[in-house]
Design a protein around this motif. Sequence first.
Motif, PDB file in Angstrom:
ATOM      1  N   LYS A 139       0.844  -1.190   0.000  1.00  0.00           N
ATOM      2  CA  LYS A 139       0.000   0.000   0.000  1.00  0.00           C
ATOM      3  C   LYS A 139       0.887   1.250   0.000  1.00  0.00           C
ATOM      4  CE  LYS A 139      -3.658   2.037   2.761  1.00  0.00           C
ATOM      5  NZ  LYS A 139      -4.454   1.926   3.968  1.00  0.00           N
ATOM      6  N   PRO A 140       0.573   2.258  -0.848  1.00  0.00           N
ATOM      7  CA  PRO A 140       1.415   3.464  -0.886  1.00  0.00           C
ATOM      8  C   PRO A 140       1.396   4.203   0.443  1.00  0.00           C
ATOM      9  CG  PRO A 140      -0.419   3.627  -2.444  1.00  0.00           C
ATOM     10  CD  PRO A 140      -0.530   2.311  -1.760  1.00  0.00           C
ATOM     11  N   GLN A 141       2.495   4.865   0.738  1.00  0.00           N
ATOM     12  CA  GLN A 141       2.600   5.639   1.963  1.00  0.00           C
ATOM     13  C   GLN A 141       2.869   7.102   1.668  1.00  0.00           C
ATOM     14  OE1 GLN A 141       5.435   2.547   3.820  1.00  0.00           O
ATOM     15  NE2 GLN A 141       4.647   3.763   5.485  1.00  0.00           N
ATOM     16  N   GLU A 142       2.717   7.498   0.414  1.00  0.00           N
ATOM     17  CA  GLU A 142       2.977   8.872   0.025  1.00  0.00           C
ATOM     18  C   GLU A 142       1.731   9.441  -0.636  1.00  0.00           C
ATOM     19  OE1 GLU A 142       5.957  11.123  -3.038  1.00  0.00           O
ATOM     20  OE2 GLU A 142       6.732   9.389  -1.951  1.00  0.00           O
ATOM     21  N   GLY A 143       1.439  10.710  -0.359  1.00  0.00           N
ATOM     22  CA  GLY A 143       0.263  11.322  -0.950  1.00  0.00           C
ATOM     23  C   GLY A 143       0.397  12.824  -1.065  1.00  0.00           C
ATOM     24  N   LYS A 144      -0.571  13.402  -1.783  1.00  0.00           N
ATOM     25  CA  LYS A 144      -0.629  14.855  -1.970  1.00  0.00           C
ATOM     26  C   LYS A 144      -1.878  15.354  -1.256  1.00  0.00           C
ATOM     27  CE  LYS A 144      -1.449  18.273  -5.506  1.00  0.00           C
ATOM     28  NZ  LYS A 144      -1.867  18.466  -6.888  1.00  0.00           N
TER      29      LYS A 144
ATOM     30  N   ILE B 106       3.211  14.340   1.379  1.00  0.00           N
ATOM     31  CA  ILE B 106       3.429  13.812   2.724  1.00  0.00           C
ATOM     32  C   ILE B 106       3.719  12.319   2.690  1.00  0.00           C
ATOM     33  CG2 ILE B 106       1.974  15.550   3.837  1.00  0.00           C
ATOM     34  CD1 ILE B 106      -0.185  13.281   4.024  1.00  0.00           C
ATOM     35  N   ILE B 107       4.297  11.834   3.783  1.00  0.00           N
ATOM     36  CA  ILE B 107       4.442  10.411   4.034  1.00  0.00           C
ATOM     37  C   ILE B 107       3.608  10.127   5.278  1.00  0.00           C
ATOM     38  CG2 ILE B 107       6.038   8.577   4.685  1.00  0.00           C
ATOM     39  CD1 ILE B 107       8.202  10.096   3.156  1.00  0.00           C
ATOM     40  N   PHE B 108       2.807   9.057   5.222  1.00  0.00           N
ATOM     41  CA  PHE B 108       1.904   8.761   6.328  1.00  0.00           C
ATOM     42  C   PHE B 108       2.044   7.309   6.763  1.00  0.00           C
ATOM     43  CE2 PHE B 108      -0.254   8.363   2.295  1.00  0.00           C
ATOM     44  CZ  PHE B 108      -0.853   7.120   2.361  1.00  0.00           C
ATOM     45  N   SER B 109       1.484   6.984   7.919  1.00  0.00           N
ATOM     46  CA  SER B 109       1.533   5.626   8.461  1.00  0.00           C
ATOM     47  C   SER B 109       0.901   4.643   7.496  1.00  0.00           C
ATOM     48  CB  SER B 109       0.796   5.552   9.799  1.00  0.00           C
ATOM     49  OG  SER B 109       1.398   6.403  10.734  1.00  0.00           O
ATOM     50  N   LYS B 110       1.457   3.454   7.434  1.00  0.00           N
ATOM     51  CA  LYS B 110       1.095   2.468   6.418  1.00  0.00           C
ATOM     52  C   LYS B 110      -0.389   2.095   6.401  1.00  0.00           C
ATOM     53  CE  LYS B 110       3.778  -0.548   4.627  1.00  0.00           C
ATOM     54  NZ  LYS B 110       4.756  -1.511   4.357  1.00  0.00           N
TER      55      LYS B 110
ATOM     56  N   LEU C 284      -3.516  23.179  11.514  1.00  0.00           N
ATOM     57  CA  LEU C 284      -2.750  22.013  11.111  1.00  0.00           C
ATOM     58  C   LEU C 284      -1.398  22.434  10.535  1.00  0.00           C
ATOM     59  CD1 LEU C 284      -5.622  20.012   9.391  1.00  0.00           C
ATOM     60  CD2 LEU C 284      -4.808  19.846  11.728  1.00  0.00           C
ATOM     61  N   ASP C 285      -0.406  21.540  10.629  1.00  0.00           N
ATOM     62  CA  ASP C 285       0.936  21.824  10.115  1.00  0.00           C
ATOM     63  C   ASP C 285       1.028  21.647   8.604  1.00  0.00           C
ATOM     64  OD1 ASP C 285       2.027  22.441  12.580  1.00  0.00           O
ATOM     65  OD2 ASP C 285       2.539  20.360  13.014  1.00  0.00           O
TER      66      ASP C 285
ATOM     67  N   LEU D 157      -7.358  11.010   6.592  1.00  0.00           N
ATOM     68  CA  LEU D 157      -6.647  10.608   7.798  1.00  0.00           C
ATOM     69  C   LEU D 157      -6.493  11.779   8.746  1.00  0.00           C
ATOM     70  CD1 LEU D 157      -3.430  11.636   7.149  1.00  0.00           C
ATOM     71  CD2 LEU D 157      -3.606   9.665   5.692  1.00  0.00           C
ATOM     72  N   ARG D 158      -6.084  11.467   9.958  1.00  0.00           N
ATOM     73  CA  ARG D 158      -5.866  12.509  10.966  1.00  0.00           C
ATOM     74  C   ARG D 158      -4.432  13.034  10.873  1.00  0.00           C
ATOM     75  NH1 ARG D 158      -9.607  13.302  14.796  1.00  0.00           N
ATOM     76  NH2 ARG D 158     -11.285  11.801  14.948  1.00  0.00           N
ATOM     77  N   GLU D 159      -4.231  14.234  11.373  1.00  0.00           N
ATOM     78  CA  GLU D 159      -2.903  14.839  11.308  1.00  0.00           C
ATOM     79  C   GLU D 159      -1.857  13.992  12.009  1.00  0.00           C
ATOM     80  OE1 GLU D 159      -0.886  19.177  11.891  1.00  0.00           O
ATOM     81  OE2 GLU D 159      -2.219  18.499  13.492  1.00  0.00           O
ATOM     82  N   ASN D 160      -2.201  13.323  13.099  1.00  0.00           N
ATOM     83  CA  ASN D 160      -1.197  12.528  13.815  1.00  0.00           C
ATOM     84  C   ASN D 160      -0.783  11.259  13.072  1.00  0.00           C
ATOM     85  OD1 ASN D 160      -3.497  11.072  14.302  1.00  0.00           O
ATOM     86  ND2 ASN D 160      -3.308  11.074  16.511  1.00  0.00           N
ATOM     87  N   ASP D 161      -1.454  10.928  11.954  1.00  0.00           N
ATOM     88  CA  ASP D 161      -1.037   9.803  11.120  1.00  0.00           C
ATOM     89  C   ASP D 161       0.039  10.216  10.109  1.00  0.00           C
ATOM     90  OD1 ASP D 161      -2.763   7.933  12.258  1.00  0.00           O
ATOM     91  OD2 ASP D 161      -4.416   8.573  10.985  1.00  0.00           O
ATOM     92  N   ILE D 162       0.300  11.516   9.985  1.00  0.00           N
ATOM     93  CA  ILE D 162       1.307  12.011   9.048  1.00  0.00           C
ATOM     94  C   ILE D 162       2.676  11.941   9.722  1.00  0.00           C
ATOM     95  CG2 ILE D 162       2.128  14.025   7.770  1.00  0.00           C
ATOM     96  CD1 ILE D 162      -0.779  14.855   7.485  1.00  0.00           C
ATOM     97  N   LEU D 163       3.627  11.325   9.014  1.00  0.00           N
ATOM     98  CA  LEU D 163       4.963  11.152   9.559  1.00  0.00           C
ATOM     99  C   LEU D 163       5.914  12.257   9.125  1.00  0.00           C
ATOM    100  CD1 LEU D 163       5.281   7.330   8.888  1.00  0.00           C
ATOM    101  CD2 LEU D 163       4.550   8.456  10.991  1.00  0.00           C
ATOM    102  N   ALA D 164       5.759  12.767   7.873  1.00  0.00           N
ATOM    103  CA  ALA D 164       6.684  13.782   7.372  1.00  0.00           C
ATOM    104  C   ALA D 164       6.071  14.524   6.196  1.00  0.00           C
ATOM    105  CB  ALA D 164       7.992  13.134   6.932  1.00  0.00           C
ATOM    106  N   ILE D 165       6.573  15.739   5.972  1.00  0.00           N
ATOM    107  CA  ILE D 165       6.240  16.530   4.787  1.00  0.00           C
ATOM    108  C   ILE D 165       7.463  16.494   3.882  1.00  0.00           C
ATOM    109  CG2 ILE D 165       5.674  18.810   3.895  1.00  0.00           C
ATOM    110  CD1 ILE D 165       4.349  19.399   6.611  1.00  0.00           C
ATOM    111  N   ILE D 166       7.265  16.155   2.607  1.00  0.00           N
ATOM    112  CA  ILE D 166       8.366  16.101   1.651  1.00  0.00           C
ATOM    113  C   ILE D 166       8.545  17.490   1.047  1.00  0.00           C
ATOM    114  CG2 ILE D 166       9.205  15.071  -0.489  1.00  0.00           C
ATOM    115  CD1 ILE D 166       7.372  12.669   0.165  1.00  0.00           C
ATOM    116  N   GLU D 167       9.739  18.047   1.198  1.00  0.00           N
ATOM    117  CA  GLU D 167      10.003  19.401   0.693  1.00  0.00           C
ATOM    118  C   GLU D 167      10.908  19.365  -0.506  1.00  0.00           C
ATOM    119  OE1 GLU D 167      11.269  21.926   3.838  1.00  0.00           O
ATOM    120  OE2 GLU D 167       9.396  21.715   4.863  1.00  0.00           O
TER     121      GLU D 167
END
Length: 94
Positions: free
Chosen positions: A33-38, A64-68, A56-57, A84-94
């Motif tokens: 399952k993908p873990q990256e999204g826009k 973003i990268i989010f929990s699997k 929200l951040d 998904l909820r904000e706390n499921d987001i692991l990182a923002i890709i810059e």
Amino acid sequence: MLRPLGDRIVIELIEVEEKSAFGIVLPDSAKEKPQEGKVVAVGTGRVLENGQRVELDVKVDDRIIFSKYSGTEVKYEGNEYLILRENDILAIIE
């Protein structure tokens, strides 16, 4: 368009082509399952116990990268999204 509530975020999944170590393209059934999204929409923010709202951040168009296994898959007007909820987001890709 979908408008998420509170600290929820609507994302569009970004599919990456997966290959085995030998360069063989894997079929959909073998892919993870993908873990990256826009981010396509964000809610109004999280409400603290004292009633104060915290923004929200993430913002629209962030990658973003989010929990699997997080979020809820939704099909809307022929497109597939993940809410998904904000706390499921692991990182923002810059």
